[in-house]
Design a protein around this motif. Structure first.
Motif, mmCIF file in Angstrom:
data_model
loop_
_atom_site.group_PDB
_atom_site.id
_atom_site.type_symbol
_atom_site.label_atom_id
_atom_site.label_comp_id
_atom_site.label_asym_id
_atom_site.label_seq_id
_atom_site.Cartn_x
_atom_site.Cartn_y
_atom_site.Cartn_z
ATOM 1 N N THR A 8 42.480 38.285 59.293
ATOM 2 C CA THR A 8 41.047 39.096 59.453
ATOM 3 C C THR A 8 41.152 40.516 58.366
ATOM 4 N N GLN A 9 42.253 41.224 58.739
ATOM 5 C CA GLN A 9 42.160 42.572 58.052
ATOM 6 C C GLN A 9 42.216 42.320 56.611
ATOM 7 N N TYR A 10 42.896 41.393 56.104
ATOM 8 C CA TYR A 10 43.129 41.535 54.685
ATOM 9 C C TYR A 10 41.858 40.751 54.077
ATOM 10 N N LEU A 11 41.187 39.922 54.589
ATOM 11 C CA LEU A 11 39.745 39.456 54.300
ATOM 12 C C LEU A 11 38.772 40.585 53.914
ATOM 13 N N ILE A 12 38.843 41.429 55.104
ATOM 14 C CA ILE A 12 37.803 42.684 55.067
ATOM 15 C C ILE A 12 38.301 43.385 53.854
ATOM 16 N N ARG A 13 39.525 43.880 53.605
ATOM 17 C CA ARG A 13 40.067 44.606 52.622
ATOM 18 C C ARG A 13 39.665 43.805 51.136
ATOM 19 N N MET A 14 39.792 42.784 51.115
ATOM 20 C CA MET A 14 39.401 42.011 49.908
ATOM 21 C C MET A 14 37.902 42.115 49.609
ATOM 22 N N ARG A 15 37.271 41.761 50.495
ATOM 23 C CA ARG A 15 35.810 42.163 50.565
ATOM 24 C C ARG A 15 35.110 43.505 49.857
ATOM 25 N N LYS A 16 35.825 44.348 50.557
ATOM 26 C CA LYS A 16 35.528 45.753 50.410
ATOM 27 C C LYS A 16 35.834 46.196 48.801
ATOM 28 N N MET A 17 36.979 45.510 48.271
ATOM 29 C CA MET A 17 37.527 45.990 47.200
ATOM 30 C C MET A 17 36.638 45.297 46.137
ATOM 31 N N ALA A 18 36.229 43.898 46.303
ATOM 32 C CA ALA A 18 35.517 43.169 45.387
ATOM 33 C C ALA A 18 34.070 43.859 45.123
ATOM 34 N N THR A 19 33.501 44.574 46.235
ATOM 35 C CA THR A 19 32.149 45.478 45.853
ATOM 36 C C THR A 19 32.372 46.755 45.251
ATOM 37 N N ARG A 20 33.764 47.366 45.558
ATOM 38 C CA ARG A 20 33.902 48.371 44.708
ATOM 39 C C ARG A 20 34.248 48.319 43.200
ATOM 40 N N ARG A 21 34.110 49.555 42.534
ATOM 41 C CA ARG A 21 34.381 49.268 41.146
ATOM 42 C C ARG A 21 35.898 48.806 41.135
ATOM 43 N N GLN A 22 35.981 48.121 39.990
ATOM 44 C CA GLN A 22 37.412 47.823 39.675
ATOM 45 C C GLN A 22 37.829 48.265 38.577
ATOM 46 N N LYS A 23 39.182 48.699 38.339
ATOM 47 C CA LYS A 23 39.771 49.370 37.132
ATOM 48 C C LYS A 23 39.937 47.976 36.355
ATOM 49 N N LYS A 24 39.838 48.239 34.907
ATOM 50 C CA LYS A 24 39.884 46.929 33.999
ATOM 51 C C LYS A 24 41.297 47.475 33.277
ATOM 52 N N LEU A 25 42.137 46.496 33.399
ATOM 53 C CA LEU A 25 43.563 46.819 32.727
ATOM 54 C C LEU A 25 43.378 46.330 31.143
ATOM 55 N N ILE A 26 43.729 47.029 30.098
ATOM 56 C CA ILE A 26 43.643 46.464 28.873
ATOM 57 C C ILE A 26 45.030 46.489 28.269
ATOM 58 N N THR A 27 45.245 45.820 27.268
ATOM 59 C CA THR A 27 46.457 45.927 26.694
ATOM 60 C C THR A 27 46.455 46.983 25.580
ATOM 61 N N MET A 28 47.485 47.339 25.365
ATOM 62 C CA MET A 28 48.083 48.336 24.334
ATOM 63 C C MET A 28 49.134 47.871 23.460
ATOM 64 N N PRO A 29 48.624 47.004 22.434
ATOM 65 C CA PRO A 29 49.733 46.262 21.785
ATOM 66 C C PRO A 29 50.464 47.452 20.792
ATOM 67 N N ARG A 30 51.841 47.527 20.976
ATOM 68 C CA ARG A 30 52.636 48.455 20.364
ATOM 69 C C ARG A 30 52.250 48.513 18.785
ATOM 70 N N LYS A 31 52.338 47.263 18.338
ATOM 71 C CA LYS A 31 52.033 47.319 16.808
ATOM 72 C C LYS A 31 50.937 47.769 16.292
ATOM 73 N N ILE A 32 49.898 47.610 17.061
ATOM 74 C CA ILE A 32 48.400 48.142 16.597
ATOM 75 C C ILE A 32 48.650 49.587 16.575
ATOM 76 N N GLU A 33 49.059 50.103 17.892
ATOM 77 C CA GLU A 33 48.949 51.514 18.085
ATOM 78 C C GLU A 33 49.819 52.178 17.109
ATOM 79 N N ARG A 34 51.086 51.651 16.670
ATOM 80 C CA ARG A 34 51.632 52.126 15.825
ATOM 81 C C ARG A 34 50.882 52.414 14.365
#
Lengths: 280, 283
Positions: free
Chosen positions: A116-142
């Motif tokens: 029950t606790q983890y379900l509550i936490r999951m629902r809360k996280m889904a409604t909150r804004r989420q960080k989007k992780l993006i890749t930083m390809p090393r070759k492109i950065e270079r």
């Protein structure tokens, strides 16, 4: 035939595929294990009477296994849907497992709490804004870094800024703030008409007449032969004079230098003339 | 074997040098005009969206767009600077230095506030821009610039940050409103971005402060510099840097305020589709 002890003794010997051994504890990977520990009372395989709680897509079910159904693996587990309300679900577990030993009921309730606790936490996280992780390809950065360096070199920033500022000055953006002698303006405009590519070099070219003589006057051969003390003098004076065009100082320095230099320099005749031209 | 190759190369080099010399002499003989060097800039692929700022159509567009209030001198800039969640030393320092050079800016802690909520709150308080500095590995690496209340929104990659104290022979900062120099923002999208960046600074610069802020676009990299200048005479300027320095690279532009889920993207840098040539630039 169901022999719990026989099964447990076999599994404990090390042939259980669900067992995960660590230095401190042994764990169980079986989905039906109520605690996740590898112990006699928690083992879903070697207990013919067993109960656990599982979650499927946000809904909790009570799974109960009894010795009577041991012969029918397909029907082994009795699956009871638990109500959404936590308190009601606890009551339902109590009702279903009414004559079962305390530890079975307790473990099921604890597992229900956790789920029950983890379900509550999951629902809360889904409604909150989420960080989007993006890749930083090393070759492109270079590549981007490298191109940035090259672009910076190509930009010639200081020149561009200076050019723009002078442009503004000419256009009269600053109004009456700056008053320079008329000739300077004229020259600037003339240069603009001709080749205005390099302003930094212009001051030197504008005073050509004075400079030609000045070059003779400094006497390169003389400079080459002069000793280290002269060198020091030269560099000192040079640093003070180079960026500003204060002609009088230069003359004094030149005079000093002449005095120090060797007698074979016979250019003293020209000196007064130079002074005259320079003052223009 | 190696020697043979070397000998051949040497002869070749010599022949080339001679040919070059001859060509030069010939050109000198007939007084041919000086050739311009082939650089990436001079051989840049032409872009259909190049904008002439003097064009009437462009001027009309400008007078109607979302930034026209600023350029009509009706709305003074008021900038809110903040960071991503949980900022570290360098990001905070960068924000503070940016705030100094922007003059009209205010630095606030983020406190885990969602951007959309922040946009609403800031427009209510009459802010004209929000700047959000993103960080990675504890260093600032992204800059989100939102113009309020209705956009546009630009996102830049932020790199090569140099703080004031790292700059040698730097000048002290003063509280005068700086001038702005925008160089080489030629295409339509470049023009938009240039206008957004210009609108960060007050439209009435204080010329006696002799502060100048430059956004110089070269090959899609936007270099930020901050100087104090002095006219030595009518044709010479002395520059002294104040700092900070950084480089921006545009990643995307949205027409409205920040909304990465449902918002309309005006322009996005797509590597595989767009970065096909080294000589194609978008700003």
């Amino acid at each position: 035939m169901q022999h719990d002890d026989v099964i447990w003794n076999t599994l404990r010997a090390g042939t259980c595929s669900y067992k995960v051994k660590t230095t401190t504890q042994d764990f169980c990977k079986n989905d039906y294990n109520v605690y996740g520990l590898c112990t006699r009372s928690n083992c879903p395989l070697s207990n013919s009477n067993y109960a656990t709680v599982r979650e499927e897509e946000g809904v909790c079910y009570l799974y109960v296994k009894t010795i009577e159904r041991a012969a029918f693996p397909a029907k082994m587990w009795e699956k009871i849907k638990l109500p959404k309300d936590y308190q009601e679900a606890l009551a339902e577990i109590d009702r279903q497992l009414i004559y079962w030993p305390f530890h079975v009921k307790d473990r099921c309730k604890k597992r229900l709490t956790k789920i029950t606790q983890y379900l509550i936490r999951m629902r809360k996280m889904a409604t909150r804004r989420q960080k989007k992780l993006i890749t930083m390809p090393r070759k492109i950065e270079r590549r981007e870094r490298r191109r940035e360096v090259k672009a910076l070199l190509a930009a010639k920033l200081d020149n561009a800024i200076e050019r723009e500022l002078l442009e503004r000055l000419k256009q009269g953006t600053y109004g009456d703030m700056y008053k320079f002698p008329e000739t300077a303006f004229d020259k600037a405009i003339q240069d603009e008409d001709g080749e205005s590519e390099v302003e930094t070099e212009e001051p030197s070219t504008s005073k050509e007449s004075a400079k030609e003589k000045k070059v003779q006057f400094v006497a390169a051969e003389d400079f080459d032969e002069s000793d280290s003390s002269d060198m020091e003098d030269y560099s000192d004076n040079d640093s003070s004079d180079m960026d500003e065009t204060e002609s009088e100082d230069e003359e004094e320095v030149a005079l000093e230098r002449l005095k120090k230099s060797r007698p074979r320099v016979v250019i003293e005749y020209e000196k007064p003339k130079i002074v005259a031209t320079k003052k223009n | 074997m190696g020697k043979k190759v070397y000998a051949l190369n040497k002869a070749e080099v010599e022949a080339k040098r001679k040919a070059k010399e001859e060509r030069r002499k010939e050109r000198e003989k007939i007084n041919a005009p000086k050739q311009t060097p082939r650089t990436i800039e001079s051989t840049r692929e032409p872009d259909d969206t190049w904008v002439d700022p003097e064009d009437d159509e462009v001027k009309e567009d400008e007078s109607l767009d979302l930034l026209s209030d600023y350029f009509a001198r009706k709305r003074e800039p008021k900038v809110l600077i903040t960071t991503a969640d949980n900022p570290h030393t360098k990001t905070i320092k960068f924000c503070r230095e940016l705030k100094q050079s922007l003059e009209t800016a205010e630095f606030r802690w983020r406190n885990r506030m969602p951007v959309k909520q922040m946009v609403k709150a800031a427009s209510k308080r009459n802010f004209s821009h929000i700047i959000i500095i993103n960080e990675d590995h504890r260093k600032p690496n992204g800059l989100l610039l939102i113009h309020l209340p209705k956009g546009p929104t630009c996102f830049f990659r932020l790199s090569s940050v140099k703080f004031c104290e790292q700059i040698k022979n730097r000048a002290k900062i003063t509280k005068h409103k700086p001038e702005v120099i925008m160089n080489n923002f030629n295409t339509r999208i470049g023009h938009t971005v240039g206008r957004v960046l210009t609108s960060l600074f007050h439209f009435d610069p204080e010329f006696h402060g002799r502060r100048v802020v430059t956004f110089h676009n070269q090959r899609d990299y936007i270099f930020f510099r901050h100087h104090r200048y002095q006219f030595k005479n009518g044709q010479k300027v002395a520059l002294q840097e104040i700092g900070p320095r950084f480089t921006l690279r545009l990643k995307w532009v949205q027409a409205g305020t920040f909304d990465t889920k449902y918002g309309e993207y005006e322009w996005v840098l797509k590597r595989h589709e767009m970065e096909t040539s080294r000589r194609r630039f978008f700003l």
